[in-house]
Motif scaffolding. Structure first.
Motif, PDB file in Angstrom:
ATOM      1  N   VAL A  93       0.843  -1.207   0.000  1.00 14.79           N
ATOM      2  CA  VAL A  93       0.000   0.000   0.000  1.00 14.79           C
ATOM      3  C   VAL A  93       0.875   1.253   0.000  1.00 14.79           C
ATOM      4  O   VAL A  93       1.757   1.409   0.841  1.00 14.79           O
ATOM      5  N   THR A  94       0.625   2.133  -0.950  1.00 17.52           N
ATOM      6  CA  THR A  94       1.296   3.433  -1.003  1.00 17.52           C
ATOM      7  C   THR A  94       0.263   4.539  -0.784  1.00 17.52           C
ATOM      8  O   THR A  94      -0.751   4.570  -1.481  1.00 17.52           O
ATOM      9  N   LEU A  95       0.525   5.406   0.180  1.00 20.43           N
ATOM     10  CA  LEU A  95      -0.294   6.610   0.331  1.00 20.43           C
ATOM     11  C   LEU A  95       0.434   7.744  -0.360  1.00 20.43           C
ATOM     12  O   LEU A  95       1.635   7.939  -0.144  1.00 20.43           O
ATOM     13  N   MET A  96      -0.286   8.471  -1.192  1.00 16.45           N
ATOM     14  CA  MET A  96       0.331   9.597  -1.893  1.00 16.45           C
ATOM     15  C   MET A  96      -0.157  10.878  -1.230  1.00 16.45           C
ATOM     16  O   MET A  96      -1.371  11.108  -1.167  1.00 16.45           O
ATOM     17  N   VAL A  97       0.768  11.672  -0.693  1.00 13.27           N
ATOM     18  CA  VAL A  97       0.369  12.892   0.016  1.00 13.27           C
ATOM     19  C   VAL A  97       1.078  14.106  -0.576  1.00 13.27           C
ATOM     20  O   VAL A  97       2.111  13.971  -1.234  1.00 13.27           O
ATOM     21  N   GLY A  98       0.510  15.289  -0.327  1.00 14.48           N
ATOM     22  CA  GLY A  98       1.148  16.511  -0.816  1.00 14.48           C
ATOM     23  C   GLY A  98       0.130  17.613  -1.003  1.00 14.48           C
ATOM     24  O   GLY A  98      -1.075  17.361  -1.057  1.00 14.48           O
ATOM     25  N   LYS A 104       0.088  15.573  -7.766  1.00 14.27           N
ATOM     26  CA  LYS A 104      -0.166  14.307  -7.044  1.00 14.27           C
ATOM     27  C   LYS A 104      -1.020  13.341  -7.881  1.00 14.27           C
ATOM     28  O   LYS A 104      -0.660  12.178  -8.026  1.00 14.27           O
ATOM     29  N   THR A 105      -2.120  13.851  -8.427  1.00 11.46           N
ATOM     30  CA  THR A 105      -3.012  12.967  -9.184  1.00 11.46           C
ATOM     31  C   THR A 105      -2.313  12.431 -10.432  1.00 11.46           C
ATOM     32  O   THR A 105      -2.391  11.237 -10.736  1.00 11.46           O
ATOM     33  N   THR A 106      -1.643  13.322 -11.124  1.00  8.07           N
ATOM     34  CA  THR A 106      -0.900  12.922 -12.312  1.00  8.07           C
ATOM     35  C   THR A 106       0.128  11.848 -11.944  1.00  8.07           C
ATOM     36  O   THR A 106       0.298  10.848 -12.658  1.00  8.07           O
ATOM     37  N   THR A 107       0.795  12.062 -10.814  1.00  9.61           N
ATOM     38  CA  THR A 107       1.818  11.107 -10.376  1.00  9.61           C
ATOM     39  C   THR A 107       1.202   9.739 -10.079  1.00  9.61           C
ATOM     40  O   THR A 107       1.803   8.708 -10.399  1.00  9.61           O
ATOM     41  N   ILE A 108       0.012   9.738  -9.506  1.00 13.62           N
ATOM     42  CA  ILE A 108      -0.638   8.449  -9.225  1.00 13.62           C
ATOM     43  C   ILE A 108      -0.911   7.705 -10.536  1.00 13.62           C
ATOM     44  O   ILE A 108      -0.655   6.510 -10.648  1.00 13.62           O
ATOM     45  N   LEU A 213       4.402   8.491   0.226  1.00 13.89           N
ATOM     46  CA  LEU A 213       5.225   9.313  -0.663  1.00 13.89           C
ATOM     47  C   LEU A 213       4.709  10.748  -0.699  1.00 13.89           C
ATOM     48  O   LEU A 213       3.535  10.992  -0.997  1.00 13.89           O
ATOM     49  N   LEU A 214       5.596  11.664  -0.371  1.00 17.45           N
ATOM     50  CA  LEU A 214       5.271  13.086  -0.410  1.00 17.45           C
ATOM     51  C   LEU A 214       5.675  13.653  -1.769  1.00 17.45           C
ATOM     52  O   LEU A 214       6.838  13.549  -2.169  1.00 17.45           O
ATOM     53  N   VAL A 215       4.698  14.229  -2.461  1.00 20.11           N
ATOM     54  CA  VAL A 215       4.961  14.773  -3.790  1.00 20.11           C
ATOM     55  C   VAL A 215       5.363  16.246  -3.657  1.00 20.11           C
ATOM     56  O   VAL A 215       4.662  17.027  -3.012  1.00 20.11           O
ATOM     57  N   LEU A 216       6.495  16.597  -4.253  1.00 21.74           N
ATOM     58  CA  LEU A 216       6.994  17.978  -4.227  1.00 21.74           C
ATOM     59  C   LEU A 216       7.263  18.440  -5.655  1.00 21.74           C
ATOM     60  O   LEU A 216       7.756  17.673  -6.482  1.00 21.74           O
ATOM     61  N   ASP A 217       6.963  19.713  -5.899  1.00 21.00           N
ATOM     62  CA  ASP A 217       7.103  20.301  -7.222  1.00 21.00           C
ATOM     63  C   ASP A 217       8.477  20.987  -7.322  1.00 21.00           C
ATOM     64  O   ASP A 217       8.755  21.925  -6.568  1.00 21.00           O
ATOM     65  N   ALA A 218       9.309  20.527  -8.240  1.00 15.31           N
ATOM     66  CA  ALA A 218      10.676  21.065  -8.350  1.00 15.31           C
ATOM     67  C   ALA A 218      10.678  22.552  -8.684  1.00 15.31           C
ATOM     68  O   ALA A 218      11.588  23.278  -8.278  1.00 15.31           O
ATOM     69  N   THR A 219       9.637  23.007  -9.398  1.00 19.35           N
ATOM     70  CA  THR A 219       9.669  24.411  -9.819  1.00 19.35           C
ATOM     71  C   THR A 219       9.446  25.363  -8.631  1.00 19.35           C
ATOM     72  O   THR A 219       9.797  26.525  -8.700  1.00 19.35           O
ATOM     73  N   ALA A 235       2.954  13.135   8.785  1.00 17.76           N
ATOM     74  CA  ALA A 235       2.289  12.145   7.927  1.00 17.76           C
ATOM     75  C   ALA A 235       3.076  10.842   7.766  1.00 17.76           C
ATOM     76  O   ALA A 235       2.698   9.987   6.977  1.00 17.76           O
ATOM     77  N   GLY A 236       4.174  10.693   8.505  1.00 20.43           N
ATOM     78  CA  GLY A 236       4.941   9.440   8.423  1.00 20.43           C
ATOM     79  C   GLY A 236       5.538   9.191   7.040  1.00 20.43           C
ATOM     80  O   GLY A 236       5.574   8.058   6.547  1.00 20.43           O
ATOM     81  N   VAL A 237       6.006  10.268   6.408  1.00 15.59           N
ATOM     82  CA  VAL A 237       6.521  10.173   5.034  1.00 15.59           C
ATOM     83  C   VAL A 237       7.743   9.246   4.971  1.00 15.59           C
ATOM     84  O   VAL A 237       8.643   9.332   5.811  1.00 15.59           O
ATOM     85  N   THR A 238       7.749   8.351   3.981  1.00 18.96           N
ATOM     86  CA  THR A 238       8.890   7.426   3.811  1.00 18.96           C
ATOM     87  C   THR A 238       9.770   7.799   2.613  1.00 18.96           C
ATOM     88  O   THR A 238      10.878   7.298   2.485  1.00 18.96           O
ATOM     89  N   GLY A 239       9.247   8.659   1.753  1.00 20.16           N
ATOM     90  CA  GLY A 239      10.041   9.023   0.583  1.00 20.16           C
ATOM     91  C   GLY A 239       9.395  10.165  -0.181  1.00 20.16           C
ATOM     92  O   GLY A 239       8.260  10.556   0.094  1.00 20.16           O
ATOM     93  N   LEU A 240      10.158  10.705  -1.130  1.00 14.08           N
ATOM     94  CA  LEU A 240       9.712  11.869  -1.894  1.00 14.08           C
ATOM     95  C   LEU A 240       9.528  11.517  -3.367  1.00 14.08           C
ATOM     96  O   LEU A 240      10.227  10.654  -3.900  1.00 14.08           O
ATOM     97  N   VAL A 241       8.576  12.203  -3.989  1.00 13.12           N
ATOM     98  CA  VAL A 241       8.458  12.185  -5.449  1.00 13.12           C
ATOM     99  C   VAL A 241       8.674  13.616  -5.896  1.00 13.12           C
ATOM    100  O   VAL A 241       7.991  14.527  -5.411  1.00 13.12           O
ATOM    101  N   ILE A 242       9.626  13.839  -6.773  1.00 15.53           N
ATOM    102  CA  ILE A 242       9.864  15.189  -7.281  1.00 15.53           C
ATOM    103  C   ILE A 242       9.244  15.294  -8.671  1.00 15.53           C
ATOM    104  O   ILE A 242       9.652  14.560  -9.581  1.00 15.53           O
ATOM    105  N   THR A 243       8.263  16.199  -8.810  1.00 17.83           N
ATOM    106  CA  THR A 243       7.607  16.364 -10.108  1.00 17.83           C
ATOM    107  C   THR A 243       8.148  17.601 -10.832  1.00 17.83           C
ATOM    108  O   THR A 243       8.819  18.439 -10.237  1.00 17.83           O
ATOM    109  N   LYS A 244       7.801  17.691 -12.110  1.00 22.61           N
ATOM    110  CA  LYS A 244       8.050  18.872 -12.955  1.00 22.61           C
ATOM    111  C   LYS A 244       9.535  19.212 -13.080  1.00 22.61           C
ATOM    112  O   LYS A 244       9.894  20.382 -13.253  1.00 22.61           O
TER     113      LYS A 244
END
Ligand code: GDP
Length: 291
Positions: A93-98, A104-108, A213-219, A235-244
């Motif tokens: 199970v992955t929770l996507m937060v941000g 976030k939605t696009t990343t999912i 996974l915490l989604v962060l926008d590089a821009t 939120a107990g974040v275990t890792g990051l997703v860097i978008t854009k």
């Protein structure tokens, strides 16, 4: 040679590495390039100090040596973090937060496709139940990625109950991967953190959560990290997703964000298309950064 990425330092460093010798202006150019790529002042100073030391130890004046050293120093710093996704549980199970708007939605959608490409069966849960548009958008992405979606029965349904139902579907029907979308309303920070905590707790009645996974926008760079501070703390974040990353010249953000948050980057988004998501490999990224 690989195509140059927008986040590459190559353009900014071209003059510097084109010179005959390493001199004071080399160091000034390097500092400017690192700062404008969002390495941040502390890392910039540390990297330059380390490179000055290496240049003097190896007694070189050749900018090509400096380029190699820079790549190695960056790679070494990037490699301090374990960036592998922890998805061995079944279901995983992955929770996507941000914060809203970071992608976030696009990343999912992209992540669902990414997992499908590895032949994993996937179900996504639309637990951002207060925004009709969020559910519709996730629906569209689920269709594109060709994965199952669990939607709220009505808008405003308890997000935790949607998350619970999604995991239940996975367990009853044998889906290997669960990805749960969550709300990102920054206006109600405390309420949102309670909601995320509840989702976490309720899911764990069925099975442990593998990744948050915490989604962060590089821009948005460092500002974006400040905005997301509550997630990192609560939120107990275990890792990051860097978008854009595709739209940013801020490749250094990838290094500074890991060091600032102490969290590993697990995925990077490089476009709006469904295949524009990759895992994060320090070696590859360091090469691309210096290309
Ligand atoms: P959410 O509110 O966090 O769910 O954000 P969305 O998923 O709706 O994305 C917001 C905008 O960012 C949309 O226009 C996306 O197409 C765009 N976006 C998301 N990820 C990326 C990316 O990696 N690169 C680019 N260029 N745009 C992205």
């Amino acid at each position: 040679m690989a195509e140059r990425k927008s986040w590459s330092l190559g353009g900014a460093l071209r003059n510097m590495f084109g010179r005959q010798t390493i001199d004071e202006s080399t160091w000034e150019d390097l500092e400017d390039a690192l700062l404008s790529a969002d390495f941040g002042p502390t890392i910039t100073d540390e990297v330059i100090e380390e490179l000055r030391e290496q240049v003097s130890r190896f007694n070189t004046t050749d900018p090509r040596d400096l380029k190699r050293m820079l790549r190695e120093v960056i790679e070494e710093r990037l490699s301090k973090f374990d960036t592998t996704l922890n998805l061995s549980a079944r279901p995983a199970v992955t929770l996507m937060v941000g914060v809203n708007g970071v992608g976030k939605t696009t990343t999912i959608g992209k992540f669902a496709r990414f997992l499908r490409n590895f032949n994993r069966s996937v179900v996504v849960g639309a637990a951002d139940t207060f925004r009709a548009a969020a559910v519709e958008q996730l629906d569209t992405w689920a269709m594109r990625a060709d994965v199952r979606i669990v939607r709220p029965q009505q808008y405003g349904q308890d997000p935790a109950s949607v998350a619970y139902q999604t995991v239940e579907v996975a367990m009853n029907e044998g889906f290997e991967m669960v990805i749960i979308d969550t709300a990102g309303r920054l206006q109600t920070k405390a309420g949102l953190m309670d909601e995320l905590t509840k989702i976490h707790r309720v899911v764990e009645k069925l099975t442990p959560v593998s990744e948050v996974l915490l989604v962060l926008d590089a821009t948005t760079g460092q500002n974006g990290v400040s905005q997301a501070e509550a997630f990192i703390e609560h939120a107990g974040v275990t890792g990051l997703v860097i978008t854009k990353l595709d739209g940013s010249a801020k490749g250094g953000f990838v290094l500074s964000v890991q060091e600032r948050t102490g969290l590993p980057i697990k995925l990077i988004g490089t476009g709006e298309g469904i295949n524009d998501l990759t895992g994060f490999t320090p070696h590859v990224f360091a090469e691309q950064l210096l290309a």
